[in-house]
Structures are given as C-alpha cells and as structure tokens.
Design an enzyme around this catalytic site. Structure first.
Site, PDB file in Angstrom:
ATOM      1  CG  ASP A 106      -2.224  -2.179   7.342  1.00  0.00           C
ATOM      2  OD1 ASP A 106      -3.347  -2.189   7.815  1.00  0.00           O
ATOM      3  OD2 ASP A 106      -1.848  -1.302   6.475  1.00  0.00           O
TER       4      ASP A 106
ATOM      5  CE  LYS B  94     -10.450   0.528   2.454  1.00  0.00           C
ATOM      6  NZ  LYS B  94      -9.425   0.626   1.512  1.00  0.00           N
TER       7      LYS B  94
ATOM      8  CD1 TRP C 255      -2.559   1.544   0.547  1.00  0.00           C
ATOM      9  CD2 TRP C 255      -2.141   1.969   2.716  1.00  0.00           C
ATOM     10  NE1 TRP C 255      -3.386   2.763   0.867  1.00  0.00           N
ATOM     11  CE2 TRP C 255      -3.053   2.804   2.090  1.00  0.00           C
ATOM     12  CE3 TRP C 255      -1.441   2.021   3.940  1.00  0.00           C
ATOM     13  CZ2 TRP C 255      -3.313   3.702   3.065  1.00  0.00           C
ATOM     14  CZ3 TRP C 255      -1.947   2.848   4.850  1.00  0.00           C
ATOM     15  CH2 TRP C 255      -2.973   3.649   4.222  1.00  0.00           C
TER      16      TRP C 255
HETATM   17  N1  PLP Z   1      -3.605  -0.449   5.035  1.00  0.00           N
HETATM   18  C1  PLP Z   1      -3.953  -0.936   3.896  1.00  0.00           C
HETATM   19  C2  PLP Z   1      -3.083  -1.995   3.295  1.00  0.00           C
HETATM   20  C3  PLP Z   1      -4.844  -0.464   3.030  1.00  0.00           C
HETATM   21  O1  PLP Z   1      -5.251  -0.910   2.037  1.00  0.00           O
HETATM   22  C4  PLP Z   1      -5.759   0.786   3.604  1.00  0.00           C
HETATM   23  C5  PLP Z   1      -6.743   1.456   2.841  1.00  0.00           C
HETATM   24  O2  PLP Z   1      -6.860   1.484   1.683  1.00  0.00           O
HETATM   25  C6  PLP Z   1      -5.321   1.240   4.727  1.00  0.00           C
HETATM   26  C7  PLP Z   1      -4.352   0.687   5.546  1.00  0.00           C
HETATM   27  C8  PLP Z   1      -5.848   2.425   5.592  1.00  0.00           C
HETATM   28  O3  PLP Z   1      -7.118   2.652   5.113  1.00  0.00           O
HETATM   29  P1  PLP Z   1      -7.959   3.939   6.132  1.00  0.00           P
HETATM   30  O4  PLP Z   1      -7.023   4.751   6.823  1.00  0.00           O
HETATM   31  O5  PLP Z   1      -8.877   4.542   5.396  1.00  0.00           O
HETATM   32  O6  PLP Z   1      -8.513   2.978   7.132  1.00  0.00           O
END
Ligand code: PLP
Length: 402
Positions: free
Chosen positions: A215, A251, A133
């Site tokens: 994560d 999500k 990511w």
């Molecule tokens: N980590 C991963 C691997 C992700 O794909 C995402 C979102 O796309 C996130 C963390 C964190 O997303 P958010 O800050 O919107 O919860």
C-alpha cells in the site's frame, strides 16, 4: 413497518467524527491534528502550483471532451505511475511482466486488488499491521476475504517497531495469506522497517509462500525523494516476487478529492498479464465501469513531462521538508520543557503521521481541555502543526503528561 427497521446504526468513523468535533469547536486556538491532509504553515490546504497550471491548461483545451475513459483508465497515467513506483530500471517492467490499472485513488486500488485476489480463489486470509490505517479490514472483508488478521508492529514500551513480533506472526501465517505492507511512512506509526529488516521480511514471505500487497500512499511525500520512498517495493520487485501495489496520488499531488490512483500488478510471467487485465476489466465494469478523467489527466501529463515533473518534485520536497521541520520543532520544545518521557521517536518517524505514545487519558485531556484534536491511539498529523501553533501544542502536551 419498514423493510429496513432492523438495520442498526453503524459505528462512526473515528477520523471523520473527530473532524466534525473540531469544526464545531468555537475555541479560537483550536488545533486539528486528526485528519490526514497537508496544510501550509498558515494552516491552509495547498493546491500544488503545477496542478493549478494543468487545470488551467485543461480548461482552455477545446480539443478535450467528456467521452468515457477505457475501463482500465487513462493509459499515460497508469504506465507512468507504474514506472514511478518500480523505477525505469525495473526488470519486470522491461520484460512486460508488470502492468498498471487506473483506480479510484489508493482505496479504490486496494479494493480492486483485493477483489481480484479473492475472486481467483486462492486467497481468503489477509494480514495487516497492528495498528494500521483504519480502512484495511473494511476494504478486504467487503472485497470477499473471509478472515482479517493482524501482525504485530508497534512496540508501545520502546515506541518502535516490534520486529520480532512481526516476524513471528508472519511465520505463523497460513500459505497464500495476503500480507499488506505499507510501502513507506507507515500509517499511523510513522515507523518503517530498516532495509535489512525488509530483506528478512522478504525472505520470510518467500519461504512461507505468502503474497505481498503493498500500500503506497506516500511515495515522495515521506522523504521528499521518490526513489527513496519506493525502496521496499523495488527491492521486492528486484527479487522477482509476484505482488500487487495500490498507489494513491492523494497526498503527493494534493489531489485528495479527485481520486487518482493506480494498481500495479507484477507477475513472474508476461503471459498472465493479458488474462489478468481482462478479468480486472470485468470486475471494474461491474463496479463503476470506468474511472474519472480529470485528476488522471493532470497526474498523467505531469509524470510524462520532464519539466512539469521537476516542478512537482520541488512541491513534494516543500511538503516533506515542512513536515520534517515540524518534527524537529516539536521534539526540541518538549525536550526543552523537560516533558517526562523520551521524544526522539518524533524525529525518528517519517511521513505525515507521528505516533506520539500519548495514552488515552492524555488524548482525552488534549481534546477536552486544550481543544487539540488527535486520534485516540495517539496519532497526530504533523501537517496540522505550524509556526503559529507549535508552542501551544508543545505546552499542552507537556501539561497533560506532567
Ligand atoms: N493507504 C493508507 C495507508 C493511507 O494512509 C491512505 C490515506 O489516508 C490510503 C491508503 C488511501 O487514501 P486515498 O483513497 O484517499 O488515496
């Protein structure tokens, strides 16, 4: 002259730039396979019915007010999120060695965890998978880590996990390096280690005295089953690792803009929990003082109510099943068209994303000639596919690789 005259423009963030280009495109059949959010079969965002229900209840409840939450957040959310991650049988939970802290979605939890680790001084090198990511390096470097490194992950020739490369890179990581591990549904590849591979990764992390930082952005959303998607984290927990895990409810609750997240912290000894929480309190206080209430109360209430939890589980199943059916549909169509290459990886991968294996030229053509938007690396969001556009997308992929 301005004090800021020497400030150079920062590079654009690929996924947002792509989304902008999609929005500005006037072609009627355009398809957005870029940004990471769920879409219904009609191509629309989906507010989960249990979320709507909770919002109506909260709006009608006149006993609620707008007082500050505690610095570490809404306790019913943090404890339920930690339980959802580790499972109610977790020894660390039962022994009081695990704790949860409400954070600003997954990103905020990564940031608080990273800042805490940087702060205590033992950790300055962080590793994440290549690819990963796009935000991991930015978060950890801004949080005070001095070195960001990659471990091998994707074998482009085999369109599969480069397990030997991963193990070799971790074996060479200096002691105390923080290792970011995607809990499930790896972004962007959709490829996760097998259970046996996770066991070997855990052995190596233990032997080399590395520090696991999970994560978890897709629990339940990946397979439709919360327990299955938490397997790797629970496995590490069952072996007694000290670790942290950033959890996102963007999500799996469809609460992208509400920024609901949790940082789960697991220690070997319960006596460290109170000092750690008190240090994180100062760290959060200096950042944003306290987190927002709205989304936390929705998730916290649902997770603490068995009936609402069942409703929510049926929603994550709906989302996961739609994605799985789009994987099948795309693979079937490409195989039927006899598109050059193999396409089994589309159904072998899991979660929101598929790493198609399409190269930069094919990606450029899909965008420029066919108005199908995807990331340069060949990642597509499976949720952008639906029964109305899947034939068109398959046909265009066929054209650009033939
Ligand atoms: N980590 C991963 C691997 C992700 O794909 C995402 C979102 O796309 C996130 C963390 C964190 O997303 P958010 O800050 O919107 O919860």
């Amino acid at each position: 002259p301005s004090k800021f005259a020497s400030v150079e423009s920062a590079p654009p963030i690929e996924v947002f730039a792509l989304n902008k280009a999609y929005v500005e495109d006037t072609f009627p059949q355009k398809v957005n396979l870029g940004v990471g959010a769920y879409r219904t079969d009609e191509g629309k965002p989906w507010v989960l019915p249990v979320v709507r229900h909770m919002e109506q209840k909260l709006a009608a409840d006149e006993t609620l007010n707008k007082e500050y939450l505690p610095v570490l957040g809404y306790e019913p959310l943090a404890s339920a999120a930690t339980r959802m991650l580790l499972g109610s049988d977790s020894a660390s939970l039962k022994e009081g060695r695990a704790t949860g802290i409400q954070c600003l979605s997954g990103t905020g939890a990564l940031r608080v965890g990273a800042e805490f680790l940087a702060h205590i001084g033992k950790h300055s090198i962080v590793y994440s998978s290549n690819p990963t990511w796009g935000n991991h390096s930015l978060v950890f470097l801004n949080a005070g880590f001095t070195s960001y490194r990659s471990y091998r992950y994707w074998d482009a020739a085999k369109k599969a996990l480069d397990f030997d490369g991963l193990m070799e890179d971790l074996r060479n990581a200096p002691e105390n390096s923080v290792i970011i591990l995607h809990a499930c549904a790896h972004n962007p590849t959709g490829v996760d280690p097998t259970q046996d591979q996770w066991r070997q990764i855990a052995d190596l992390i233990e032997e080399r005295r590395l520090f696991p930082f999970f994560d978890s952005a897709y629990q339940g959303f990946a397979s439709g089953d919360l327990d299955r998607d938490a397997w790797a984290v629970r496995y590490f927990d069952s072996r007694g690792f000290e670790m942290v895990c950033a959890q996102s409810f963007a999500k799996n609750f469809g609460l992208y803009n509400e920024r609901v997240g949790n940082l789960t912290f697991v220690a070997k000894d319960r006596s460290v929990i109170e000092p750690v929480r008190s240090q994180i309190t100062l760290l959060v206080r200096a950042n944003y003082s306290n987190p927002p209430n709205h989304g936390a109360r929705i998730v916290g209430t649902v997770l603490n109510d068995p009936v609402l939890t069942e409703q929510w589980k049926s929603h994550i199943k709906t989302m996961a099943d739609r994605i799985i059916s789009m994987r099948l549909g795309l693979r079937e169509r490409l195989e039927k068209l006899e598109t050059p290459g193999t396409w089994n990886h589309i159904t072998d991968q899991i979660g929101m994303f598929s790493f198609t294996g399409l190269g930069p030229l094919a990606v450029d053509k899909l965008i420029a000639d066919h108005h199908i938007y995807l990331l340069k690396g060949g990642r597509i969001n499976m949720c952008g596919l639906n029964t109305g556009n899947i034939d068109y997308v398959a046909k265009c992929i066929h054209e650009v690789v033939t």
